[in-house]
Design a protein around this motif. Structure first.
Motif, PDB file in Angstrom:
ATOM      1  N   ASN A 115       0.858  -1.189   0.000  1.00  0.00           N
ATOM      2  CA  ASN A 115       0.000   0.000   0.000  1.00  0.00           C
ATOM      3  C   ASN A 115       0.895   1.241   0.000  1.00  0.00           C
ATOM      4  O   ASN A 115       2.127   1.131  -0.068  1.00  0.00           O
ATOM      5  CB  ASN A 115      -0.953  -0.003   1.205  1.00  0.00           C
ATOM      6  CG  ASN A 115      -0.207  -0.191   2.515  1.00  0.00           C
ATOM      7  OD1 ASN A 115       0.746   0.529   2.809  1.00  0.00           O
ATOM      8  ND2 ASN A 115      -0.634  -1.175   3.309  1.00  0.00           N
ATOM      9  N   THR A 189      -4.208   2.772  -1.019  1.00  0.00           N
ATOM     10  CA  THR A 189      -4.485   1.602  -0.172  1.00  0.00           C
ATOM     11  C   THR A 189      -4.275   0.282  -0.911  1.00  0.00           C
ATOM     12  O   THR A 189      -4.344  -0.786  -0.297  1.00  0.00           O
ATOM     13  CB  THR A 189      -5.936   1.649   0.337  1.00  0.00           C
ATOM     14  OG1 THR A 189      -6.831   1.665  -0.778  1.00  0.00           O
ATOM     15  CG2 THR A 189      -6.163   2.883   1.196  1.00  0.00           C
ATOM     16  N   LYS A 190      -4.015   0.339  -2.224  1.00  0.00           N
ATOM     17  CA  LYS A 190      -3.867  -0.882  -3.013  1.00  0.00           C
ATOM     18  C   LYS A 190      -2.386  -1.160  -3.320  1.00  0.00           C
ATOM     19  O   LYS A 190      -1.560  -0.256  -3.281  1.00  0.00           O
ATOM     20  CB  LYS A 190      -4.674  -0.760  -4.309  1.00  0.00           C
ATOM     21  CG  LYS A 190      -6.166  -0.651  -4.064  1.00  0.00           C
ATOM     22  CD  LYS A 190      -6.928  -0.560  -5.377  1.00  0.00           C
ATOM     23  CE  LYS A 190      -8.435  -0.492  -5.118  1.00  0.00           C
ATOM     24  NZ  LYS A 190      -9.212  -0.404  -6.397  1.00  0.00           N
TER      25      LYS A 190
END
Length: 203
Positions: A115, A189-190
Motif C-alpha cells: 500500500n 491503499t492498493k
C-alpha cells in the motif's frame, strides 16, 4: 497480447540535464496489465527485503525478488541476493521492454509495495555489479504512484505518476547525477508491483 497505444512522447527526456529518463506510458492494455499483475502476485517468490543500516539488519515491509539469466549475485544495501531462474511471465515482459527500448537486460529486481505506506527513500542504482551508465527499465503494475527525481548537486526535483502497465527507462548518467524515490502516501491503499530490468556485469 495487445500493446497499448498512447500519445506520450517516449523520446522526450523528462530530466532537464545530467541524465536521461524516458517515460513510455502504458505499454499494455488494462486487461493484459491486470493479468500480469495477478500472475506476478501469485507466482513470484516474494521475500521481505533486508538492509544493513548502521550495522543493524532492517527487515522491510516491502517484498522483493531477484531473477536473471543465471544464478549470479547482486549486492545492494550491504546484502546479497542470488538470482532465480526466469518465469514465463517475466521472460514475456522482458521481451516487450527490450523490443520497445532496443536495450538488452539479463536480470530483474522486483518490488512489491502492499500500500502507500510502503515506499523507497532517495537513492541511486549505482552498484558496482551494474553496467556503468546502462539502462534500467522499470515496469509498473497496480496502484498508480508518484515517482520523483532529485539532482545530487542542485537539488532540483522532477516527478511524475507511474501508471498501471507503464514503462519508465533511466539511462546514461542518471544514476551518477540524480537520486530517485517512491514517496509514501496515505492516499494509496492498493498494492503496486514494480519490475526493474537491469544488466548485471558477469565478468
Amino acid at each position: 497480447m495487445d500493446l497499448f497505444n498512447n500519445e506520450i512522447d517516449s523520446l522526450k527526456n523528462i530530466l532537464p540535464n545530467d541524465g536521461t529518463v524516458n517515460y513510455y506510458g502504458k505499454l499494455l492494455s488494462n486487461k493484459d496489465a491486470n493479468q500480469y499483475f495477478d500472475s506476478l502476485m501469485n507466482t513470484i517468490d516474494w521475500k521481505n527485503d533486508q538492509a544493513i543500516i548502521y550495522g543493524k539488519i532492517i527487515i522491510t515491509k516491502r517484498k522483493v525478488a531477484w531473477y536473471g539469466d543465471a544464478n549470479f549475485e547482486y549486492t545492494y544495501s550491504k546484502t546479497t541476493k542470488r538470482a532465480l531462474p526466469w518465469t514465463k511471465e517475466l521472460l514475456e515482459l522482458k521481451s516487450i521492454v527490450e523490443e520497445k527500448t532496443g536495450e538488452k537486460f539479463n536480470s530483474c529486481l522486483l518490488n512489491l509495495y502492499h500500500n502507500g505506506d510502503e515506499g523507497m527513500a532517495w537513492h541511486s542504482d549505482a552498484e558496482k555489479d551494474l553496467k556503468k551508465n546502462g539502462a534500467i527499465g522499470s515496469l509498473s503494475f497496480g496502484a498508480e504512484r508518484k515517482f520523483a527525481f532529485k539532482h545530487k548537486e542542485t537539488k532540483e526535483t522532477v516527478s511524475l505518476i507511474l501508471e498501471h502497465g507503464s514503462l519508465l527507462v533511466m539511462k546514461g548518467t542518471t544514476q551518477t547525477n540524480w537520486f530517485h524515490r517512491l514517496p509514501p502516501t496515505k492516499l494509496i491503499t492498493k498494492p503496486r508491483i514494480n519490475l526493474t530490468f537491469r544488466f548485471i556485469n558477469t565478468v
